[in-house]
Design an enzyme around this catalytic site. Structure first.
Site: not given
Length: 278
Positions: A113, A251-252, A256
């Site tokens: 957190c 989202f490497c 992609r």
């Protein structure tokens, strides 16, 4: 004396159950210790962190939380081991210390957190900082960097329990790697490393974690223009990146990448056009 290499990975004898068979073996665990940050003698916060690169963490945290506006306002860092953890004594200028005392709040950091202990909603969101970066990065380098990232995460390889922040130059080389049980702390360590006098500033930063709001906020504080994340991007992170002039890519992996903001800094053969993904 502080040992920069101590107790990052610890060993424990365990019983393994696999295919209905039991065996005894030694497992490697990522260590986490209580780290107290004390400014000019006044306790500010306690975090759980990996016990390595703590001077970089102290500098990076102090900058990314905007306790100081530049590294020259940090006058000294001293690390003390005590029975229950580690105390980092940070000396800052009197002006910064008076500002900190005025806005100081009670916080307790946890690994999952980034806003634990914030008492007021307004405390969670710092003023928008517009990043002034002319960095560019060729996306053709990214697959090779992701392969390098696996090999460079030595603590993750041993324990499976750490995150990493990697600094990249515009030739596609990894110039910094910092690991920690806390993704925020890994980024702070990286920020602390390149914020020192005469240190090379990375063209881009790659996170092995998701890119949440506070990660983008820290990047903005450090004037990082390009932020890659191997995992997801949150909506608030994308919104802040857009407002802060940060190129945010999520989202490497698996050949992609999703581009969420300011693609003008990215190249892919020819310069990328306005697009959401490649």
């Amino acid at each position: 004396m502080y040992d920069n290499n101590q107790n990052v990975v610890v060993e424990k004898n365990i019983t393994l159950i696999e295919r209905n068979k039991c065996s005894e073996l030694t497992d490697k665990l990522a260590n986490e210790v209580r780290v107290a940050l004390v400014y000019n003698g006044i306790s500010h916060t306690v975090m759980l962190a990996s016990p390595r690169d703590l001077e970089e963490f102290a500098i990076g945290f102090t900058l990314s939380e905007r306790i100081v506006s530049n590294v020259n306002e940090i006058k000294g860092v001293d690390i003390e081991h005590v029975e229950n953890g580690i105390i980092i004594h940070i000396e800052i200028t009197q002006r910064c210390f008076m500002d900190l005392k005025e806005h100081r709040r009670s916080m307790a950091g946890r690994t999952g957190c980034g806003l634990c202990g914030v008492a007021q909603l307004d405390d969670a969101v710092k003023p928008i900082k517009i990043v002034d970066s002319d960095a560019v990065f060729n996306m053709d380098y990214l697959p090779g960097i992701l392969e390098q990232a696996k090999a460079k995460q030595t603590n993750f390889e041993l324990t499976g329990a750490t995150h990493a922040a990697l600094g990249l130059n515009n030739q596609g080389e990894v110039i910094y790697v910092y690991e920690d049980i806390g993704r925020h702390i890994a980024l702070d360590k990286l920020i602390g490393a390149f914020s020192r006098r005469n240190a090379e500033k990375p063209a881009a930063v790659l996170l092995t974690s998701r890119a949440s709001f506070e990660m983008v906020q820290k990047a903005a504080s450090a004037d990082i223009g390009i932020l890659f994340a191997m995992s997801a991007v949150t909506a608030l992170a994308a919104e802040l990146a857009e407002k802060s002039n940060i190129t945010l890519v999520g989202f490497c992996r698996n050949s992609r990448a999703n581009i969420y903001s300011h693609p003008h800094r990215l190249q892919h053969g020819a310069r990328l056009q306005e697009a959401a993904a490649i």
